[in-house]
Design an enzyme around this catalytic site. Structure first.
Site, PDB file in Angstrom:
ATOM      1  N   SER A 231       0.838  -1.083  -0.132  1.00 33.10           N
ATOM      2  CA  SER A 231      -0.162  -0.214  -0.099  1.00 33.10           C
ATOM      3  C   SER A 231       0.810   1.083  -0.336  1.00 33.10           C
ATOM      4  CB  SER A 231      -0.942   0.047   1.530  1.00 33.10           C
ATOM      5  OG  SER A 231      -1.042   1.310   1.714  1.00 33.10           O
ATOM      6  N   SER A 232       0.488   2.307  -0.454  1.00 36.78           N
ATOM      7  CA  SER A 232       1.119   3.583  -0.591  1.00 36.78           C
ATOM      8  C   SER A 232       1.310   4.138   0.903  1.00 36.78           C
ATOM      9  CB  SER A 232       0.513   4.699  -1.246  1.00 36.78           C
ATOM     10  OG  SER A 232      -0.907   4.852  -0.699  1.00 36.78           O
ATOM     11  N   CYS A 233       0.793   3.617   2.047  1.00 33.28           N
ATOM     12  CA  CYS A 233       1.072   3.961   3.359  1.00 33.28           C
ATOM     13  C   CYS A 233       2.538   3.570   3.722  1.00 33.28           C
ATOM     14  CB  CYS A 233       0.022   3.636   4.180  1.00 33.28           C
ATOM     15  SG  CYS A 233      -0.037   1.937   4.502  1.00 33.28           S
TER      16      CYS A 233
ATOM     17  N   TYR B 215       0.606  -0.903  10.418  1.00 28.38           N
ATOM     18  CA  TYR B 215       0.372  -1.554   9.402  1.00 28.38           C
ATOM     19  C   TYR B 215       1.447  -1.228   8.486  1.00 28.38           C
ATOM     20  CZ  TYR B 215      -2.087  -2.683   4.836  1.00 28.38           C
ATOM     21  OH  TYR B 215      -2.282  -3.075   3.472  1.00 28.38           O
TER      22      TYR B 215
ATOM     23  N   LYS C 245       4.208  -4.067   6.380  1.00 29.87           N
ATOM     24  CA  LYS C 245       4.076  -4.115   4.535  1.00 29.87           C
ATOM     25  C   LYS C 245       5.478  -3.956   4.458  1.00 29.87           C
ATOM     26  CE  LYS C 245       0.082  -4.957   3.616  1.00 29.87           C
ATOM     27  NZ  LYS C 245      -0.243  -6.550   2.798  1.00 29.87           N
TER      28      LYS C 245
ATOM     29  N   HIS D 297     -12.264   6.170   4.007  1.00 29.08           N
ATOM     30  CA  HIS D 297     -11.869   6.468   2.687  1.00 29.08           C
ATOM     31  C   HIS D 297     -12.943   7.319   1.847  1.00 29.08           C
ATOM     32  CE1 HIS D 297      -9.712   4.728  -0.879  1.00 29.08           C
ATOM     33  NE2 HIS D 297      -8.879   5.118  -0.194  1.00 29.08           N
TER      34      HIS D 297
END
Lengths: 327, 326
Positions: free
Chosen positions: B124-126, B153, B157, B196
């Site tokens: 994910s971009s996070c 999270y 990742k 979101h």
């Protein structure tokens, strides 16, 4: 980055040192760090230590770890077990360094929480910090820049361990803390000739040169880089101190705060070993990082100071070396 | 930060030439996994191995090992994760870091041990620093502090990306990582408290239309810039990467197209057919001013998204009407 630091000195409720008959699981009890912690706990009268070799309990096996915790139900856990190694090992076996450490940590932290462990201390290493962190390195430097590539696999695993402890504290109110030691030395260190850790390497080389009657020992570099060392018995003392006094979310640097140049170190080791030949610097060879020093003022402000000077520590270590390392 | 990139054409045999091979799509019921299954089925992959959480708990090491020993899939797409919004991350941080670490460590390790030919790990971009320069390049990884609300999270990742790189270095094993931008589409979470923005707007405009409300009030000025990618485009990129990419570095998967929240809201309003007023409460905070991934690495390999935001919103609203309880 983690929650606020909650309970500093005195607020952690009941006391570790008041429960010396409580069951303490020291994971990794045969390593440099774990064995020093066991020595310290035994000195303090902790008589109910649960210790398991790798053959007896493989910490990378989730079910085995769960069964162990269900059967033993330790009250305290000190997680000093890890897959460790030098630059060459990290470069050659990066999958082992990241996956074994993640498995050990995830299994132990999760099972410890599920099975009613009262407090857990997780041990890491100064290599969690960015390669170019401002010196002395504060705890806040974590995740503010790129890691040193040669140990990023191990570092990422250790960072995940710190974050797991913080996360369990937030979600469950569970007492998990993390301590990050500086460069350690002492009994049970790795004196392998290809070990890149400078202190045991120097000790071995001066010893062998003394035994051989060599005229000189050549050391790479100029000797000017600055380093910090902590005797592992001081680390063990700090571990007990943190178990007793600290219940905060933030990880804690454990250092001596005392820097020496590699030159000063080499001269001290030469002196302790009693090598009478020449110490020669090959300044055509590279120096390492110019400086690496942790900022341990957070731990100092809690009231802990190291007790073992570098000279005393080297004498103690050399004595152990003579008694234990095969010639 | 990882090894050299082995780009297009050098990955040896082809994923698309093996459509009868067994493919394990972990997380096949989620937004991402279900889109990947749809795409693979469209392409004629008929040997998909799919397991619900009840059938296979990926956090159980022995269960995952037994599954891989029994099934021996040839390819693995790891789209299973514990995901959630800001509130969930803040309340259950232990779950977010430990469940994701367990899933990843179990699947990546068992896949390697049991002869999987290629694995793709999705993130994910996070994973990127909160203040990464925009557009965000892959190299931004681990160069600065994470966004605190999803650091649990994100750390998990990042560890997954590093595991894939490490297994490639140690074993020469083909593990790749793809990092998608904000995704939307069928099977998204339309829960009213979902933070979101795209599904939230769609739901709100729909409910306002149904109620005959006069206006919908949206927080902020509408000026922040965001990037969105339809999940079917993501699935297409996944197949592309499985076919063409065997590099150590993770790959951003974005549309490269930014819209302001205002443009997004107006588009959603239009697609839903809400005829009342769209009102901006500019006393409320805007989010991050800009969040855009730099997907030029993927573009240079030859992949482009196909689904415009308007088409994608129409497709998603159609799914919403058919599937989300009123």
């Amino acid at each position: 980055m983690g929650g606020p630091d909650a309970d500093a000195a005195g607020e952690s409720g009941e006391s570790f040192l008041s429960e010396r008959s409580a069951k303490v699981f020291v994971a990794g009890h045969r390593g440099l760090v774990g064995s020093a912690i066991v020595r310290k706990l035994q000195q303090l009268g902790f008589a109910n230590l649960v210790l398991r070799t790798h053959a007896e309990l493989d910490l990378t096996r989730q079910s085995d770890v769960e069964e162990f915790f269900a059967a033993e139900k330790p009250r305290f856990v000190i997680l000093a077990a890890a897959k460790v190694g030098g630059i060459h090992a990290n470069n050659t076996y990066p999958a082992d360094f990241i996956s074994i450490n993640l498995q050990i940590q995830t299994n132990v932290i999760d099972s410890a929480h599920r099975h009613g462990v009262k407090k857990l201390l997780f041990l890491g290493s100064s290599c969690i910090y960015p390669k170019f962190a401002p010196q002395p390195i504060l705890e806040d430097a974590l995740l503010t820049g790129p890691l040193e590539p040669t140990n990023e696999w191990y570092a990422v695993a250790k960072i995940a361990g710190i974050k797991m402890c913080q996360a369990y504290r937030i979600q469950y109110g569970w007492d998990a803390i993390s301590g990050m030691p500086t460069n350690l030395y002492g009994p049970n260190d790795n004196f392998h000739p290809e070990n890149s850790h400078v202190l045991p390497a120097l000790m071995r080389r001066f010893h062998e040169a003394k035994v051989r009657g060599a005229k000189e020992v050549v050391v790479w570099g100029t000797g000017s880089p600055l380093r910090e060392f902590l005797h592992v018995d001081d680390l063990a003392d700090a571990v007990v101190f943190l178990m007793e006094k600290y219940s905060g979310s933030g990880h804690v640097n454990v250092g001596s705060g005392k820097e020496v140049t590699i030159k000063e170190l080499a001269e001290l080791v030469k002196d302790v070993v009693g090598f009478e030949g020449q110490l020669v610097w090959d300044s055509s060879k590279p120096d390492g990082t110019p400086r690496k020093l942790m900022d341990s003022s957070k731990l100092a402000s809690l009231g802990w100071m190291p007790k073992i000077s570098l000279k005393e520590g080297l004498c103690d270590t050399y004595k152990w070396y003579l008694e234990n390392v095969k010639q």
